[in-house]
Scaffold this motif. Structure first.
Motif, PDB file in Angstrom:
ATOM      1  N   ILE A  57      -6.637  -2.010  -0.584  1.00 32.56           N
ATOM      2  CA  ILE A  57      -6.582  -0.599  -1.564  1.00 32.56           C
ATOM      3  C   ILE A  57      -5.474  -0.150  -1.804  1.00 32.56           C
ATOM      4  CG2 ILE A  57      -7.480   0.953   0.122  1.00 32.56           C
ATOM      5  CD1 ILE A  57      -9.237   0.287  -3.595  1.00 32.56           C
ATOM      6  N   LEU A  58      -4.981   0.199  -0.791  1.00 36.05           N
ATOM      7  CA  LEU A  58      -3.273   1.342  -1.117  1.00 36.05           C
ATOM      8  C   LEU A  58      -2.331   0.594  -1.545  1.00 36.05           C
ATOM      9  CD1 LEU A  58      -2.902   2.711   2.734  1.00 36.05           C
ATOM     10  CD2 LEU A  58      -4.271   3.942   0.869  1.00 36.05           C
ATOM     11  N   MET A  59      -2.357  -0.456  -1.460  1.00 36.32           N
ATOM     12  CA  MET A  59      -1.589  -1.881  -1.889  1.00 36.32           C
ATOM     13  C   MET A  59      -2.499  -1.680  -3.795  1.00 36.32           C
ATOM     14  SD  MET A  59      -0.656  -4.988   0.631  1.00 36.32           S
ATOM     15  CE  MET A  59       0.004  -6.064  -0.551  1.00 36.32           C
ATOM     16  N   THR A  60      -3.090  -1.383  -4.282  1.00 37.79           N
ATOM     17  CA  THR A  60      -3.943  -2.114  -5.534  1.00 37.79           C
ATOM     18  C   THR A  60      -3.723  -0.513  -6.137  1.00 37.79           C
ATOM     19  OG1 THR A  60      -5.483  -3.559  -4.771  1.00 37.79           O
ATOM     20  CG2 THR A  60      -5.882  -1.635  -6.690  1.00 37.79           C
ATOM     21  N   LEU A  61      -3.882   1.007  -5.337  1.00 37.90           N
ATOM     22  CA  LEU A  61      -3.310   1.952  -6.079  1.00 37.90           C
ATOM     23  C   LEU A  61      -1.244   2.286  -6.118  1.00 37.90           C
ATOM     24  CD1 LEU A  61      -4.198   4.897  -6.650  1.00 37.90           C
ATOM     25  CD2 LEU A  61      -4.032   5.621  -3.750  1.00 37.90           C
ATOM     26  N   ALA A  62      -1.173   2.023  -5.496  1.00 29.94           N
ATOM     27  CA  ALA A  62       0.429   1.648  -5.135  1.00 29.94           C
ATOM     28  C   ALA A  62       1.157   0.700  -6.842  1.00 29.94           C
ATOM     29  CB  ALA A  62       0.808   0.970  -4.262  1.00 29.94           C
ATOM     30  N   ASP A  63       0.047  -0.458  -7.217  1.00 30.45           N
ATOM     31  CA  ASP A  63       0.578  -1.287  -7.748  1.00 30.45           C
ATOM     32  C   ASP A  63       0.309  -1.397  -8.913  1.00 30.45           C
ATOM     33  OD1 ASP A  63       1.247  -4.185  -8.569  1.00 30.45           O
ATOM     34  OD2 ASP A  63      -0.378  -4.513  -9.196  1.00 30.45           O
ATOM     35  N   THR A  87       5.777  -3.606   1.106  1.00 31.54           N
ATOM     36  CA  THR A  87       5.167  -2.825   1.250  1.00 31.54           C
ATOM     37  C   THR A  87       5.414  -2.305   2.483  1.00 31.54           C
ATOM     38  OG1 THR A  87       3.163  -3.561   1.518  1.00 31.54           O
ATOM     39  CG2 THR A  87       3.217  -2.965  -0.885  1.00 31.54           C
ATOM     40  N   GLU A  88       5.197  -1.194   3.379  1.00 30.25           N
ATOM     41  CA  GLU A  88       5.218   0.015   4.785  1.00 30.25           C
ATOM     42  C   GLU A  88       4.627   0.609   4.338  1.00 30.25           C
ATOM     43  OE1 GLU A  88       8.665  -0.017   2.341  1.00 30.25           O
ATOM     44  OE2 GLU A  88       8.825  -1.975   2.820  1.00 30.25           O
ATOM     45  N   VAL A 115      10.943  -0.379  -9.692  1.00 23.50           N
ATOM     46  CA  VAL A 115      10.304   0.674  -9.806  1.00 23.50           C
ATOM     47  C   VAL A 115       9.736   1.052  -8.202  1.00 23.50           C
ATOM     48  CG1 VAL A 115       8.055   1.609 -10.840  1.00 23.50           C
ATOM     49  CG2 VAL A 115       9.095   0.012 -11.105  1.00 23.50           C
ATOM     50  N   ASP A 116       9.906   2.692  -7.926  1.00 21.59           N
ATOM     51  CA  ASP A 116       9.369   2.990  -6.084  1.00 21.59           C
ATOM     52  C   ASP A 116       7.843   4.032  -5.953  1.00 21.59           C
ATOM     53  OD1 ASP A 116      10.914   2.733  -3.539  1.00 21.59           O
ATOM     54  OD2 ASP A 116      10.879   5.003  -3.806  1.00 21.59           O
ATOM     55  N   CYS A 117       7.437   3.843  -4.961  1.00 18.58           N
ATOM     56  CA  CYS A 117       6.693   4.426  -4.831  1.00 18.58           C
ATOM     57  C   CYS A 117       6.517   5.053  -3.422  1.00 18.58           C
ATOM     58  CB  CYS A 117       5.028   3.960  -5.290  1.00 18.58           C
ATOM     59  SG  CYS A 117       3.831   4.921  -5.762  1.00 18.58           S
ATOM     60  N   VAL A 118       5.616   6.441  -3.634  1.00 20.90           N
ATOM     61  CA  VAL A 118       5.173   7.289  -2.561  1.00 20.90           C
ATOM     62  C   VAL A 118       3.391   7.376  -2.412  1.00 20.90           C
ATOM     63  CG1 VAL A 118       7.169   7.064  -0.878  1.00 20.90           C
ATOM     64  CG2 VAL A 118       6.528   8.659  -2.024  1.00 20.90           C
ATOM     65  N   LEU A 119       2.945   6.595  -0.843  1.00 20.30           N
ATOM     66  CA  LEU A 119       1.136   7.391  -1.790  1.00 20.30           C
ATOM     67  C   LEU A 119       1.425   8.215  -0.271  1.00 20.30           C
ATOM     68  CD1 LEU A 119      -0.505   4.175  -1.807  1.00 20.30           C
ATOM     69  CD2 LEU A 119       0.056   5.061  -4.016  1.00 20.30           C
ATOM     70  N   LYS A 120       1.054   9.363  -0.664  1.00 21.69           N
ATOM     71  CA  LYS A 120       0.331  10.133   0.826  1.00 21.69           C
ATOM     72  C   LYS A 120      -1.456  11.131  -0.061  1.00 21.69           C
ATOM     73  CE  LYS A 120       5.208  13.019  -0.394  1.00 21.69           C
ATOM     74  NZ  LYS A 120       5.922  14.129  -0.958  1.00 21.69           N
ATOM     75  N   ARG A 124       1.691  14.215   4.122  1.00 24.91           N
ATOM     76  CA  ARG A 124       1.480  12.938   4.506  1.00 24.91           C
ATOM     77  C   ARG A 124       1.936  12.141   4.317  1.00 24.91           C
ATOM     78  NH1 ARG A 124      -1.608   9.797   7.646  1.00 24.91           N
ATOM     79  NH2 ARG A 124      -3.524  11.456   6.625  1.00 24.91           N
ATOM     80  N   VAL A 125       3.124  11.095   4.003  1.00 22.75           N
ATOM     81  CA  VAL A 125       3.057   9.891   3.034  1.00 22.75           C
ATOM     82  C   VAL A 125       2.163   8.735   4.232  1.00 22.75           C
ATOM     83  CG1 VAL A 125       4.702   7.808   3.004  1.00 22.75           C
ATOM     84  CG2 VAL A 125       5.499  10.158   2.517  1.00 22.75           C
ATOM     85  N   VAL A 126       1.763   7.666   3.494  1.00 22.56           N
ATOM     86  CA  VAL A 126       0.713   6.268   3.958  1.00 22.56           C
ATOM     87  C   VAL A 126       1.226   5.375   3.918  1.00 22.56           C
ATOM     88  CG1 VAL A 126      -0.846   8.297   4.840  1.00 22.56           C
ATOM     89  CG2 VAL A 126      -0.678   6.584   2.264  1.00 22.56           C
ATOM     90  N   LEU A 127       1.778   5.264   2.481  1.00 16.58           N
ATOM     91  CA  LEU A 127       2.502   3.687   2.498  1.00 16.58           C
ATOM     92  C   LEU A 127       3.624   4.140   1.315  1.00 16.58           C
ATOM     93  CD1 LEU A 127       0.276   0.853   1.386  1.00 16.58           C
ATOM     94  CD2 LEU A 127       2.288   1.687  -0.497  1.00 16.58           C
ATOM     95  N   HIS A 128       4.849   3.363   1.289  1.00 19.20           N
ATOM     96  CA  HIS A 128       6.220   3.244   0.756  1.00 19.20           C
ATOM     97  C   HIS A 128       6.275   2.017  -0.123  1.00 19.20           C
ATOM     98  CE1 HIS A 128       9.774   2.043  -0.045  1.00 19.20           C
ATOM     99  NE2 HIS A 128       9.991   2.716  -0.903  1.00 19.20           N
ATOM    100  N   ALA A 129       6.180   1.773  -1.113  1.00 12.04           N
ATOM    101  CA  ALA A 129       6.460   0.301  -1.923  1.00 12.04           C
ATOM    102  C   ALA A 129       7.285   0.917  -2.920  1.00 12.04           C
ATOM    103  CB  ALA A 129       4.488   0.123  -2.876  1.00 12.04           C
ATOM    104  N   SER A 130       8.058  -0.565  -3.102  1.00 11.38           N
ATOM    105  CA  SER A 130       8.896  -0.471  -4.484  1.00 11.38           C
ATOM    106  C   SER A 130       8.499  -2.255  -4.699  1.00 11.38           C
ATOM    107  CB  SER A 130      10.583  -0.952  -3.529  1.00 11.38           C
ATOM    108  OG  SER A 130      10.508  -2.526  -2.857  1.00 11.38           O
TER     109      SER A 130
END
Length: 139
Positions: A57-63, A87-88, A115-120, A124-130
């Motif tokens: 779900i986190l990867m889906t939001l980031a995508d 993703t990390e 493209v670059d993205c963080v989810l917070k 607090r960062v919970v995911l980083h995606a590029s």
């Protein structure tokens, strides 16, 4: 008052996608008519067996946020595909948490966009995606 009242400036968005209907609901913050952030309030359906947000779900939001950041560059509708995404997982998110995206386009080379993205959750960062995204020729 909308369900997103806990996040100032975010409004429910219908992403016109059967998959998004399953994974949402999503909320968007806009400025000058362009999206600046996508958010999701985590529900029980988003949790894994450990009671934390499922990585999918986190990867889906980031995508979605990565693609939306690219779409915001264009004045006309475009069709995009994700070529690659790394993703990390930096931290956990729990049921009831608001997960908010911060995405930006780093570089464009022809049809490819980097493209670059963080989810917070809060600060607090919970995911980083590029990702590398491609603008389809027919768009």
């Amino acid at each position: 008052m909308s369900e997103s009242s806990e996040l100032v400036g975010y409004q429910f968005v219908d992403r016109n996608s059967n998959f998004s209907d399953l994974t949402g609901p999503y909320y968007m913050k806009q400025e000058a008519g362009k999206e600046v952030s996508l958010a999701l309030k985590l529900e029980k359906k988003h949790m894994n067996n450990l009671g934390r947000a499922h990585g999918g779900i986190l990867m889906t939001l980031a995508d979605n946020a990565l693609g939306d950041a690219v779409e915001a560059l264009f004045d006309e509708p475009v069709s995009l595909v994700t070529v690659s995404m790394n993703t990390e997982f930096v931290g956990a998110a729990m049921e009831g948490d608001w997960v908010v995206s911060e995405a930006r386009v780093l570089k464009r080379e022809g049809r490819l966009l980097f493209v670059d993205c963080v989810l917070k959750v809060g600060e607090r960062v919970v995911l980083h995606a590029s990702a590398v995204m491609a603008k389809l020729k027919n768009s």
